[in-house]
Scaffold this motif. Structure first.
Motif, PDB file in Angstrom:
ATOM      1  N   LYS A 145       0.837  -1.207   0.000  1.00  0.00           N
ATOM      2  CA  LYS A 145       0.000   0.000   0.000  1.00  0.00           C
ATOM      3  C   LYS A 145       0.868   1.253   0.000  1.00  0.00           C
ATOM      4  O   LYS A 145       0.643   2.190  -0.777  1.00  0.00           O
ATOM      5  N   GLU A 146       1.860   1.278   0.883  1.00  0.00           N
ATOM      6  CA  GLU A 146       2.692   2.467   1.000  1.00  0.00           C
ATOM      7  C   GLU A 146       3.540   2.694  -0.248  1.00  0.00           C
ATOM      8  O   GLU A 146       3.778   3.840  -0.636  1.00  0.00           O
ATOM      9  N   ARG A 147       4.000   1.614  -0.857  1.00  0.00           N
ATOM     10  CA  ARG A 147       4.797   1.774  -2.072  1.00  0.00           C
ATOM     11  C   ARG A 147       3.935   2.221  -3.250  1.00  0.00           C
ATOM     12  O   ARG A 147       4.385   3.012  -4.082  1.00  0.00           O
ATOM     13  N   LEU A 148       2.723   1.721  -3.365  1.00  0.00           N
ATOM     14  CA  LEU A 148       1.879   2.040  -4.516  1.00  0.00           C
ATOM     15  C   LEU A 148       1.597   3.529  -4.609  1.00  0.00           C
ATOM     16  O   LEU A 148       1.697   4.131  -5.683  1.00  0.00           O
ATOM     17  N   VAL A 149       1.215   4.153  -3.493  1.00  0.00           N
ATOM     18  CA  VAL A 149       0.821   5.562  -3.538  1.00  0.00           C
ATOM     19  C   VAL A 149       1.998   6.473  -3.870  1.00  0.00           C
ATOM     20  O   VAL A 149       1.800   7.597  -4.351  1.00  0.00           O
ATOM     21  N   LYS A 150       3.242   5.996  -3.655  1.00  0.00           N
ATOM     22  CA  LYS A 150       4.414   6.821  -3.951  1.00  0.00           C
ATOM     23  C   LYS A 150       4.632   6.995  -5.450  1.00  0.00           C
ATOM     24  O   LYS A 150       5.326   7.924  -5.862  1.00  0.00           O
ATOM     25  N   TYR A 151       4.038   6.115  -6.249  1.00  0.00           N
ATOM     26  CA  TYR A 151       4.226   6.178  -7.700  1.00  0.00           C
ATOM     27  C   TYR A 151       3.085   6.920  -8.398  1.00  0.00           C
ATOM     28  O   TYR A 151       3.014   6.897  -9.624  1.00  0.00           O
ATOM     29  N   ALA A 152       2.206   7.538  -7.655  1.00  0.00           N
ATOM     30  CA  ALA A 152       1.135   8.362  -8.216  1.00  0.00           C
ATOM     31  C   ALA A 152       1.470   9.830  -8.004  1.00  0.00           C
ATOM     32  O   ALA A 152       2.348  10.184  -7.211  1.00  0.00           O
ATOM     33  N   ASP A 153       0.762  10.706  -8.728  1.00  0.00           N
ATOM     34  CA  ASP A 153       1.004  12.135  -8.552  1.00  0.00           C
ATOM     35  C   ASP A 153       0.477  12.582  -7.188  1.00  0.00           C
ATOM     36  O   ASP A 153      -0.162  11.820  -6.457  1.00  0.00           O
ATOM     37  N   ALA A 154       0.772  13.834  -6.839  1.00  0.00           N
ATOM     38  CA  ALA A 154       0.464  14.312  -5.484  1.00  0.00           C
ATOM     39  C   ALA A 154      -1.034  14.266  -5.193  1.00  0.00           C
ATOM     40  O   ALA A 154      -1.450  13.857  -4.090  1.00  0.00           O
ATOM     41  N   GLN A 155      -1.844  14.658  -6.144  1.00  0.00           N
ATOM     42  CA  GLN A 155      -3.292  14.656  -5.923  1.00  0.00           C
ATOM     43  C   GLN A 155      -3.814  13.233  -5.721  1.00  0.00           C
ATOM     44  O   GLN A 155      -4.589  12.976  -4.794  1.00  0.00           O
ATOM     45  N   THR A 156      -3.395  12.308  -6.555  1.00  0.00           N
ATOM     46  CA  THR A 156      -3.866  10.931  -6.429  1.00  0.00           C
ATOM     47  C   THR A 156      -3.345  10.291  -5.147  1.00  0.00           C
ATOM     48  O   THR A 156      -4.068   9.520  -4.492  1.00  0.00           O
ATOM     49  N   GLU A 157      -2.116  10.585  -4.780  1.00  0.00           N
ATOM     50  CA  GLU A 157      -1.570  10.032  -3.536  1.00  0.00           C
ATOM     51  C   GLU A 157      -2.397  10.466  -2.336  1.00  0.00           C
ATOM     52  O   GLU A 157      -2.704   9.656  -1.437  1.00  0.00           O
ATOM     53  N   GLU A 158      -2.782  11.717  -2.301  1.00  0.00           N
ATOM     54  CA  GLU A 158      -3.608  12.200  -1.190  1.00  0.00           C
ATOM     55  C   GLU A 158      -4.984  11.535  -1.185  1.00  0.00           C
ATOM     56  O   GLU A 158      -5.507  11.179  -0.116  1.00  0.00           O
ATOM     57  N   GLU A 159      -5.562  11.324  -2.368  1.00  0.00           N
ATOM     58  CA  GLU A 159      -6.878  10.682  -2.446  1.00  0.00           C
ATOM     59  C   GLU A 159      -6.821   9.220  -2.014  1.00  0.00           C
ATOM     60  O   GLU A 159      -7.706   8.743  -1.291  1.00  0.00           O
TER      61      GLU A 159
END
Length: 275
Positions: free
Chosen positions: A146-160
């Protein structure tokens, strides 16, 4: 050589003054003889030994002289021990390589997978690529994925994605987190494609002619992949008109003429109605 008694007495006095032994001969002042180079026979005998075998072939350092059979046995034991150590070292390196075969690329690197909120249709392919990298790198933990996946998205998607309930809940698995992400994107959930994505393809490949061979083939590949998901929304005739709108007029007429030559007009034969 001094033979007279007077000479011997004088010789004894000289040695007494110098602190030497009178029995020893007098030191001579002549030069030391030059070393004589060994002959070929002497060199051959010294290098080969008595029996024509190199003298140092079976000699072991810091060991007394032993028989030839014992020397060979000792050398074989040393060679076998060295081979075992080399095999163990290679096996250890192979195990370490297999354990860490592929490392996840850093999110900031050029080759790393990236997801942008401006392209929501690619969320499925993005998660599939990340799962493939997780398997190759041996990353199996739910929290780590979970933590690794969100790091590869842009800032807006990571926050969502971090605000999703399945992300913060430690009891939720990776599969549940992935399903919640995919469910939040209707374009992926419906599996029907996106009209906006098709319009974007047409805008990127506008006003193409005969000389734009690479761009035309790119348009065909992308248009076919997206239009196959929109058959329930668009009829085939509407898709053909949308595709032809990407071409300049002379090229468009040439494509229509070739299609009529191959398939005929849709009013002529019923099975070519949609062509």
């Amino acid at each position: 050589t001094v033979t007279t008694s007077t000479g011997k007495l004088q010789q004894a006095k000289i040695f007494a003054k110098k602190g030497s032994n009178p029995k020893e001969p007098l030191a001579t002042t002549s030069r030391k003889p030059k070393p004589v180079a060994p002959t070929r026979e002497a060199h051959k005998t010294r290098s080969l030994g008595k029996e024509g075998v190199p003298a140092n072939l079976f000699e072991l350092p810091d060991h007394p002289r032993v028989s030839s059979s014992k020397r060979l046995t000792t050398q074989l034991q040393h060679s076998t021990r060295k081979q075992k150590l080399t095999t163990q070292s290679n096996q250890t390196m192979a195990d370490n390589t297999n354990r860490n075969e592929i490392r996840l690329p850093l999110p900031s690197t050029r080759d790393a997978p990236r997801f942008s909120s401006k392209e929501p249709d690619e969320v499925g392919q993005f998660i599939e690529r990340m799962e493939h990298l997780f398997v190759l790198s041996g990353l199996t933990g739910n929290k780590e994925r979970k933590e690794r996946l969100v790091k590869y998205a842009d800032a807006q998607t990571e926050e969502e994605w971090k605000e999703l309930p399945t992300f913060s809940d430690q009891a939720k698995t990776w599969e549940e987190f992935k399903e919640e992400i995919l469910y939040s994107y209707p374009a992926y959930r419906s599996k029907t494609g996106s009209v906006a994505a098709l319009d974007k393809i047409c805008r990127e490949h506008a006003r193409l002619g005969r000389s734009h061979s690479e761009e035309v083939h790119s348009l065909v590949r992308k248009f076919r992949a997206q239009s196959s998901k929109l058959k329930s929304v668009y009829g085939n005739g509407a898709l053909v008109e949308k595709f032809l709108a990407c071409l300049i007029l002379p090229f468009r007429e040439a494509v229509l003429a070739r299609a009529l030559q191959l398939y005929g007009h849709h009013t002529d034969r019923k099975r070519h109605r949609d062509n």
